[in-house]
Design a protein around this motif. Sequence first.
Motif, PDB file in Angstrom:
ATOM      1  N   GLU A 180      -2.853  -7.703  -3.940  1.00  0.00           N
ATOM      2  CA  GLU A 180      -4.307  -7.589  -4.050  1.00  0.00           C
ATOM      3  C   GLU A 180      -4.874  -6.726  -2.926  1.00  0.00           C
ATOM      4  OE1 GLU A 180      -8.045 -10.584  -3.710  1.00  0.00           O
ATOM      5  OE2 GLU A 180      -6.393 -11.249  -4.999  1.00  0.00           O
ATOM      6  N   ALA A 181      -4.390  -6.911  -1.704  1.00  0.00           N
ATOM      7  CA  ALA A 181      -4.865  -6.127  -0.562  1.00  0.00           C
ATOM      8  C   ALA A 181      -4.597  -4.635  -0.756  1.00  0.00           C
ATOM      9  CB  ALA A 181      -4.204  -6.615   0.728  1.00  0.00           C
ATOM     10  N   ALA A 182      -3.547  -4.304  -1.501  1.00  0.00           N
ATOM     11  CA  ALA A 182      -3.207  -2.899  -1.764  1.00  0.00           C
ATOM     12  C   ALA A 182      -3.911  -2.364  -3.005  1.00  0.00           C
ATOM     13  CB  ALA A 182      -1.701  -2.751  -1.909  1.00  0.00           C
ATOM     14  N   GLY A 183      -4.708  -3.211  -3.651  1.00  0.00           N
ATOM     15  CA  GLY A 183      -5.413  -2.780  -4.858  1.00  0.00           C
ATOM     16  C   GLY A 183      -4.529  -2.762  -6.080  1.00  0.00           C
ATOM     17  N   LEU A 184      -3.504  -3.602  -6.075  1.00  0.00           N
ATOM     18  CA  LEU A 184      -2.567  -3.668  -7.194  1.00  0.00           C
ATOM     19  C   LEU A 184      -2.685  -5.017  -7.865  1.00  0.00           C
ATOM     20  CD1 LEU A 184       0.512  -2.223  -5.289  1.00  0.00           C
ATOM     21  CD2 LEU A 184      -0.762  -1.036  -7.077  1.00  0.00           C
ATOM     22  N   SER A 185      -2.555  -5.031  -9.175  1.00  0.00           N
ATOM     23  CA  SER A 185      -2.507  -6.328  -9.849  1.00  0.00           C
ATOM     24  C   SER A 185      -1.045  -6.725  -9.949  1.00  0.00           C
ATOM     25  CB  SER A 185      -3.152  -6.248 -11.217  1.00  0.00           C
ATOM     26  OG  SER A 185      -2.460  -5.325 -12.042  1.00  0.00           O
TER      27      SER A 185
ATOM     28  N   ALA B 164       0.833  -1.205   0.000  1.00  0.00           N
ATOM     29  CA  ALA B 164       0.000   0.000   0.000  1.00  0.00           C
ATOM     30  C   ALA B 164       0.868   1.255   0.000  1.00  0.00           C
ATOM     31  CB  ALA B 164      -0.932  -0.002   1.215  1.00  0.00           C
TER      32      ALA B 164
ATOM     33  N   ARG C  80       2.228   1.814  -3.423  1.00  0.00           N
ATOM     34  CA  ARG C  80       1.221   2.427  -4.309  1.00  0.00           C
ATOM     35  C   ARG C  80       1.243   3.948  -4.165  1.00  0.00           C
ATOM     36  NH1 ARG C  80      -5.206   0.928  -4.491  1.00  0.00           N
ATOM     37  NH2 ARG C  80      -5.650   2.185  -6.335  1.00  0.00           N
ATOM     38  N   GLN C  81       1.310   4.439  -2.939  1.00  0.00           N
ATOM     39  CA  GLN C  81       1.395   5.891  -2.706  1.00  0.00           C
ATOM     40  C   GLN C  81       2.692   6.447  -3.282  1.00  0.00           C
ATOM     41  OE1 GLN C  81       1.065   6.146   1.538  1.00  0.00           O
ATOM     42  NE2 GLN C  81      -1.164   6.181   1.508  1.00  0.00           N
TER      43      GLN C  81
END
Length: 134
Positions: free
Chosen positions: A123-128, A52, A55-56
Amino acid sequence: MNRRLVLALVATSMALAACNKEEEAAPPPPPPPKPKEFATPTDGLLQPERAARWRQADSLVRLIDSTFSESIKASPDRAGELTQQQNTARDLAVRKAGLLGWKEYRWILEEAPRNPANAAAFEAAGLSMATTGK
């Protein structure tokens, strides 16, 4: 009365001189702590909170890269200097996002996807997770 005034001035002067000597004798403040360095996890697993944060950090890195790309195109004679500044800005940005620097960012980008066990963290971080054949 003049005598009292003179004595008061002398006493004040001595007190100020003593304070100055104490300030001069005080040790300098300690240097700021060195930032923690990233070490590859021994189990090779990516934690969801690190994904996560990546991602930021990635959104910040993309902005930095876009800005520096334009600067390098406008001043190709300064490409080396600008690239060094870009690398510094990238490291600061990913640290600001909570990662341990550019090395961790690159590990999450390049190495972590090679381990199928990291799919849940991505997946938990919204990343593929794009896997590579290695």
